[in-house]
Design a protein around this motif. Structure first.
Motif, PDB file in Angstrom:
ATOM      1  N   THR A 590       0.833  -1.199   0.000  1.00 32.10           N
ATOM      2  CA  THR A 590       0.000   0.000   0.000  1.00 32.10           C
ATOM      3  C   THR A 590       0.870   1.252   0.000  1.00 32.10           C
ATOM      4  OG1 THR A 590      -1.753  -1.139   1.214  1.00 32.10           O
ATOM      5  CG2 THR A 590      -1.769   1.263   1.289  1.00 32.10           C
ATOM      6  N   ARG A 591       0.545   2.181  -0.888  1.00 33.09           N
ATOM      7  CA  ARG A 591       1.226   3.478  -0.897  1.00 33.09           C
ATOM      8  C   ARG A 591       0.578   4.383   0.149  1.00 33.09           C
ATOM      9  NH1 ARG A 591       2.064   1.842  -6.206  1.00 33.09           N
ATOM     10  NH2 ARG A 591       4.168   2.335  -6.961  1.00 33.09           N
ATOM     11  N   VAL A 592       1.425   5.003   0.966  1.00 31.20           N
ATOM     12  CA  VAL A 592       0.939   5.811   2.089  1.00 31.20           C
ATOM     13  C   VAL A 592       1.676   7.141   2.119  1.00 31.20           C
ATOM     14  CG1 VAL A 592       0.598   5.887   4.583  1.00 31.20           C
ATOM     15  CG2 VAL A 592       0.567   3.696   3.415  1.00 31.20           C
ATOM     16  N   PRO A 593       0.953   8.247   2.254  1.00 31.07           N
ATOM     17  CA  PRO A 593       1.651   9.531   2.456  1.00 31.07           C
ATOM     18  C   PRO A 593       2.094   9.664   3.907  1.00 31.07           C
ATOM     19  CG  PRO A 593      -0.721   9.883   2.399  1.00 31.07           C
ATOM     20  CD  PRO A 593      -0.502   8.417   2.130  1.00 31.07           C
ATOM     21  N   GLY A 594       3.301  10.110   4.104  1.00 30.32           N
ATOM     22  CA  GLY A 594       3.818  10.336   5.446  1.00 30.32           C
ATOM     23  C   GLY A 594       4.299  11.763   5.601  1.00 30.32           C
ATOM     24  N   ARG A 595       4.475  12.165   6.846  1.00 31.24           N
ATOM     25  CA  ARG A 595       4.997  13.488   7.153  1.00 31.24           C
ATOM     26  C   ARG A 595       6.206  13.336   8.064  1.00 31.24           C
ATOM     27  NH1 ARG A 595       1.823  15.731  10.615  1.00 31.24           N
ATOM     28  NH2 ARG A 595       0.462  13.914  10.912  1.00 31.24           N
ATOM     29  N   ILE A 596       7.180  14.229   7.913  1.00 30.27           N
ATOM     30  CA  ILE A 596       8.350  14.235   8.789  1.00 30.27           C
ATOM     31  C   ILE A 596       8.220  15.430   9.716  1.00 30.27           C
ATOM     32  CG2 ILE A 596      10.859  14.331   8.915  1.00 30.27           C
ATOM     33  CD1 ILE A 596      10.962  13.172   6.112  1.00 30.27           C
ATOM     34  N   LEU A 597       8.089  15.131  11.015  1.00 30.14           N
ATOM     35  CA  LEU A 597       7.928  16.190  12.004  1.00 30.14           C
ATOM     36  C   LEU A 597       9.251  16.904  12.244  1.00 30.14           C
ATOM     37  CD1 LEU A 597       5.728  14.336  14.657  1.00 30.14           C
ATOM     38  CD2 LEU A 597       4.971  15.748  12.744  1.00 30.14           C
ATOM     39  N   PRO A 598       9.211  18.189  12.529  1.00 30.72           N
ATOM     40  CA  PRO A 598      10.464  18.917  12.819  1.00 30.72           C
ATOM     41  C   PRO A 598      11.005  18.509  14.180  1.00 30.72           C
ATOM     42  CG  PRO A 598       8.568  20.346  13.145  1.00 30.72           C
ATOM     43  CD  PRO A 598       8.033  19.068  12.562  1.00 30.72           C
TER      44      PRO A 598
END
Length: 1043
Positions: A590-598
């Motif tokens: 599954t393709r998933v969008p992720g975020r990188i927290l500061p």
């Protein structure tokens, strides 16, 4: 030493997730609400009356009370309130709340209304259907509901997102919920107990929104494979009971062996394949059969034998229909139109998808391993590394998914016993057994074998090896007709006459594989080791253990390829059986969008901001700690002074000089040791010796200095069992913290090693190594916040008497929130619920108040070690216990409850790259729960293997967190772990609770060893359940002795 290299969740985890087949509430009653129940009866979360169609709103009133709906805010007449961005699934779930007369905004946990820093007190509820216009009049019929929604302030981030304001009418129902105020009674409650309504069932809160904060986005692949199913399909669930028929004088055996039950069921299908098609059924080896077609019900006779020389036995197989599982219900749940999770359907589908690997692979625990090993994975002593997988079905916001992860395990090779001994001993001849008989016995006793001289499916356990050679063995042979008395025969002659087998290795001993007191001698050449037998990792030599670790900790690209290969394999979960149930699996991740927290800004000594590198790591070269505690009174015990090898003897003067110098550079003032005591490792061999040694050192120091010793530094040559004696005596008897290290490392004196040692020493003394520059999110300057971590450590699987160890830690400073106090308590064997959770937390709250002159007004609890099937216990038992223990009429802090899970199978891979996901990667869409407030956070840098994110699941929230603030809070806290210069993989309160629980387990092992050497009544197994053995010395109760 001191578990300095302890890693949470690293490498391959075969433990699985535990239970999960039972509902989260009762819900089965005659329309009695309050939990997620069985969907066959009523409507799941408090279903309707049996035999009646489900109502628009599942739960109906039980007595008096108001109802909290999951997934939508409360709307009162004439008021406009913000609407949750994600209102949850469909209509939601009503949960009884305490009645608030007069209608208005009462709290679900009644407490004085606090608008501290604009932070909301709690989640809110929707009023029940068909509100009446008169409210709070004290007469007639009125409707009560929970508190109004929180008003988020600009100060805490509530104003940076546009909130839609609507006037949403309450839901309409054909059965209005009304409360007769005239029938209500006022009940006096003691100040220490929560209100009556607090005891009502609660369900995990709904997701308030999805996070948006990120320094950049990242495209990820998750090992979740979308599952397709036909919603028109019905899976038939049957109960199966297999019983052996009575046969003359032969005893009736209770059938518990899974492999035997599987074979009897296969015989039934083979006898009547038309009515019992084996490829359209899945069997769990116990009581459940799931079928794609209708099966005949009733009692069926099967004749089966597990060997050619064993008489046929008759068995009765009783099949009863339990339920028709309509997959349309699962579709409704995933689409949001059904509120309760259909666990029975998921259980059936999961068993169907495990049927193919169960038949084709070797099952060990919950994992399925290949029957063959790679050539370079052979360890050459009868053991090899086998690759496999573990799988589970997950309902997610993106739909149903198969989560499959890679696993590696050291197993004994299924091979002839003589070949095994040849590999294990180097050769197999008469001299081998004469010279290595003890080694051969140690290698074989306890293993399972099959015999090949006759046809049988039985497995036998090796009890022992015979003392004499096979040619010399005789046994009494009974007359099958009972006419003649037993006569002694030679084993060699018996095999020649009975089986036409000539024994070749007559000078070898034979195996005794008899059950109970019976003898059953079989020559080794006719025995083969059974597949799937674990080889203990601790028995591997150093090089082999390192090799196995490297295989297990596969790099991300290797792991991703191995997972995809196993999903696509013919012996994987996607076989013909799955297709017969009209279930299909997408073979792509599954393709998933992720975020990188500061990352947060850090503060060391000097108040300057400390930058971190791209791995979110920092070093202490040229820097100092925030608060260094002076070490003025300490002692050194050198356990290496009498070692034969000079390499292991500590160079005391050099070590003390280097340690003092490194402490000075970190702004930790360290004096010369008051006492240097020289001894050897033999002093660690018994508890009594350790206690005498420490008392002598403390007394000697007391004659030289004023004041009590602050610390004893212990230098050992190697890891030793006496380490736990040292910790138990020092922390419960003496009241002085210890810091252990190994002499080879101490002699090397590397700067990083000494810096880590200094950090642990400072933390144990009550100092502060590093702090966050900015305050943790979601809290104001006038808040006082406590973070609690809780975990339970269970004894080994084969242990059936020892207690489980519950540990609770809590912060005792604010706003730094990096100093912890700990409590440990033994409890009933393998009980996951923390039985004394309330009293342990109350003690810690009082400690916080004593140290800070104020009680915390906000508490965030992090619970470790529970599966989704235990959420209800944590939410409705442990949380209730906490509230009972700390609430009174003047003190009712806001509480948030978060479960942290590392024992899951989800892995994240950067799309198109070979590396691990970077620290701060968070995912809260697609692969998360359809409506609950959960997310995956990878807070650490993965230097070994493939990073495993921690799964955080919010069960309750009085502090008004949104996704961004809670994710940022947890990520920032991961930088505050006291003994390393990088963020850790698990939020520190949980990490510390695990360390304390492990320390409690060490105490328990010490007690068991002490008791085993005594003949008094205290040596009974119940002795290790006594709290007094675990109570810390008063001087150590509120410091971080465990780091």
């Amino acid at each position: 030493m001191d578990r300095g290299n302890y890693r949470r969740g690293g490498g391959d985890d075969n433990a699985g997730r535990g239970g999960g087949n039972r509902g989260r509430g009762r819900g089965q009653g005659q329309g009695r609400g309050g939990g997620r129940g069985e969907p066959q009866i009523g409507g799941g979360r408090g279903g309707p009356q049996m035999g009646q169609p489900p109502q628009q709103w599942g739960n109906q009133p039980r007595g008096s009370g108001q109802y909290q709906i999951r997934g939508a805010p409360q709307t009162q007449p004439g008021q406009n309130y913000p609407v949750n961005q994600n209102p949850g699934r469909g209509g939601g779930t009503w949960v009884n709340q305490p009645v608030q007369r007069g209608g208005g905004g009462g709290s679900a946990w009644p407490r004085p209304q606090q608008q501290v820093s604009g932070v909301p007190n709690t989640a809110w509820a929707r009023p029940p259907p068909q509100q009446l216009q008169q409210q709070g009049s004290g007469s007639g019929v009125a409707t009560a509901w929970a508190r109004p929604p929180p008003q988020r302030s600009q100060e805490h981030g509530g104003g940076n997102q546009q909130q839609q304001v609507v006037d949403r009418p309450p839901p309409q129902s054909s059965d209005p919920v009304q409360v007769d105020l005239g029938s209500l009674k006022i009940t006096d409650q003691s100040p220490s107990s929560p209100p009556k309504g607090y005891k009502e069932k609660r369900v995990p809160i709904a997701r308030p929104d999805t996070g948006k904060i990120a320094v950049k986005s990242i495209k990820l692949l998750a090992n979740h494979f979308p599952v397709r199913f036909n919603p028109l399909t019905t899976i038939m669930h049957y109960d199966v009971d297999i019983q052996q028929k009575a046969d003359g004088n032969r005893p009736v055996k209770k059938l518990t062996n899974k492999s035997v039950l599987h074979m009897i069921r296969e015989k039934l299908c083979a006898d009547d394949p038309t009515r019992f098609p084996i490829d359209k059924t899945a069997y769990d080896g116990k009581k459940n059969i799931f079928s794609a077609v209708q099966l005949p019900t009733g009692c069926f006779a099967v004749n089966w034998s597990d060997g050619e020389d064993v008489k046929l036995r008759s068995y009765d197989i009783t099949i009863k229909l339990v339920a028709e599982l309509k997959l349309c219900k699962l579709k409704e749940y995933l689409s949001g139109s059904l509120s309760h999770i259909p666990r029975d359907i998921l259980q059936g589908m999961e068993l169907v998808m495990k049927e193919n690997p169960t038949r084709c692979r070797t099952s060990v625990g919950r994992c399925f391993y290949s029957n063959e090993h790679l050539a370079d994975h052979d360890f050459r002593f009868g053991v090899a590394a086998y690759r496999g997988f573990q799988q589970s079905l997950k309902p997610t916001s993106g739909g149903l998914a198969l989560c499959l992860d890679y696993s590696v395990l050291a197993l004994r090779k299924p091979m002839p016993v003589l070949d095994f001994l040849k590999e294990y001993l180097g050769e197999s001849n008469e001299n081998t057994f004469r010279n290595n008989i003890r080694a051969a016995k140690g290698a074989l006793v306890g293993l399972k074998v099959r015999v090949i001289h006759r046809r049988t499916s039985q497995k036998f356990l090796i009890k022992q090896l015979t003392d004499c050679k096979t040619r010399e063995i005789t046994f009494p042979l009974e007359d099958p007709e009972g006419k003649d008395p037993p006569r002694d025969v030679f084993l060699v002659d018996y095999f020649r006459d009975k089986y036409q087998r000539e024994i070749r290795f007559k000078d070898f001993p034979s195996l005794d594989i008899g059950k109970g007191n019976k003898k059953n001698y079989v020559p080794m050449e006719f025995c083969v080791l059974v597949e799937g037998q674990r080889y203990p990792k601790e028995d591997l030599d150093k090089d082999t253990a390192l090799f196995l670790k490297n295989i297990s900790l596969a790099r991300p690209q290797e792991r991703r390829e191995a997972i995809c290969e196993m999903v696509r394999a013919e012996d994987g979960p996607c076989g013909d059986i799955t297709r017969n149930f009209e279930i299909g699996v997408d073979r792509n991740m599954t393709r998933v969008p992720g975020r990188i927290l500061p990352p947060p800004d850090l503060k060391l000594g000097g108040q300057s901001r400390l930058p971190v590198n791209d791995k979110c790591q920092w070093n202490l070269v040229g820097k100092s700690v925030v608060e260094g505690k002076a070490l003025q009174r300490w002692a050194l015990i050198d356990f290496s002074s009498q070692d034969r090898k000079p390499f292991f003897r500590l160079r005391v003067d050099e070590f003390v000089f280097r340690l003092k110098d490194r402490c000075r550079k970190l702004s930790i003032n360290m004096e010369e040791p008051a006492v240097v005591h020289f001894t050897d490792m033999n002093e660690l061999s018994a508890v009594g010796k350790v206690e005498k040694l420490l008392n002598d050192v403390v007394n000697e120091a007391g004659q030289k200095i004023k004041g009590k010793l602050q610390m004893i530094v212990c230098v050992m040559t190697s890891k030793h069992n006496g380490y736990k004696y040292l910790k138990w005596v020092s922390e419960t008897k003496i009241g002085v913290v210890t810091q252990c290290c190994l002499s080879p490392n101490a002699n090397k004196g590397q700067d990083q090693y000494l810096a880590n040692l200094c950090m642990k020493i400072n933390a144990k003394l009550g100092g502060s190594n590093m702090e966050l520059m900015d305050r943790l999110p979601n809290f104001g300057s006038e808040d006082n916040v406590m973070f609690i971590g809780a975990d339970v450590n269970h004894p080994a699987a084969k242990n059936v008497t020892c207690p489980s160890i519950a540990a609770v830690v809590a912060t005792v400073n604010w706003p730094a929130a990096n100093r912890y106090a700990a409590r440990v308590c033994p409890q009933v064997h393998r009980t996951e619920k923390i039985l004394n959770f309330g009293s342990m937390c109350a003690d810690l709250v009082n400690t916080y108040a004593r140290l800070n002159s104020v009680k915390p007004n906000r508490i965030v609890v992090f619970r470790d070690g529970v599966s989704e099937g235990q959420f209800d216990m944590v939410l409705n038992e442990e949380l209730v216990d906490l509230a009972k223990a700390i609430y009174d009429s003047n003190y009712q802090p806001a509480i948030t409850l978060v479960v942290a899970q590392k024992r899951h199978h989800t892995r994240l891979f950067p799309e198109g790259g070979p590396a691990n996901v970077p620290p701060g990667t968070v995912v809260d869409t697609i692969i998360v729960h359809p409506s609950d407030f959960d997310f995956y956070l990878c807070s650490h840098f993965g230097g070994l293997g493939t990073s495993k994110p921690t799964h955080y699941h919010v069960l309750w929230d009085d502090n008004g967190f949104n996704s961004d603030r809670l994710q940022k809070l947890i990520y920032n806290m991961c930088f505050t772990f006291a003994r390393c210069t990088k963020p850790v993989s698990l939020v520190p309160p949980v990490y510390y609770a695990d360390l304390v629980a492990y320390r409690g387990r060490m105490f328990q092992e010490v007690l068991m060893e002490m008791n085993s050497s005594r003949s008094t009544t205290s040596s009974s197994p119940t002795a290790s359940f006594q709290q007094r053995f675990y109570d810390l010395h008063p001087d150590l109760q509120n410091i971080m002795f465990f780091v």
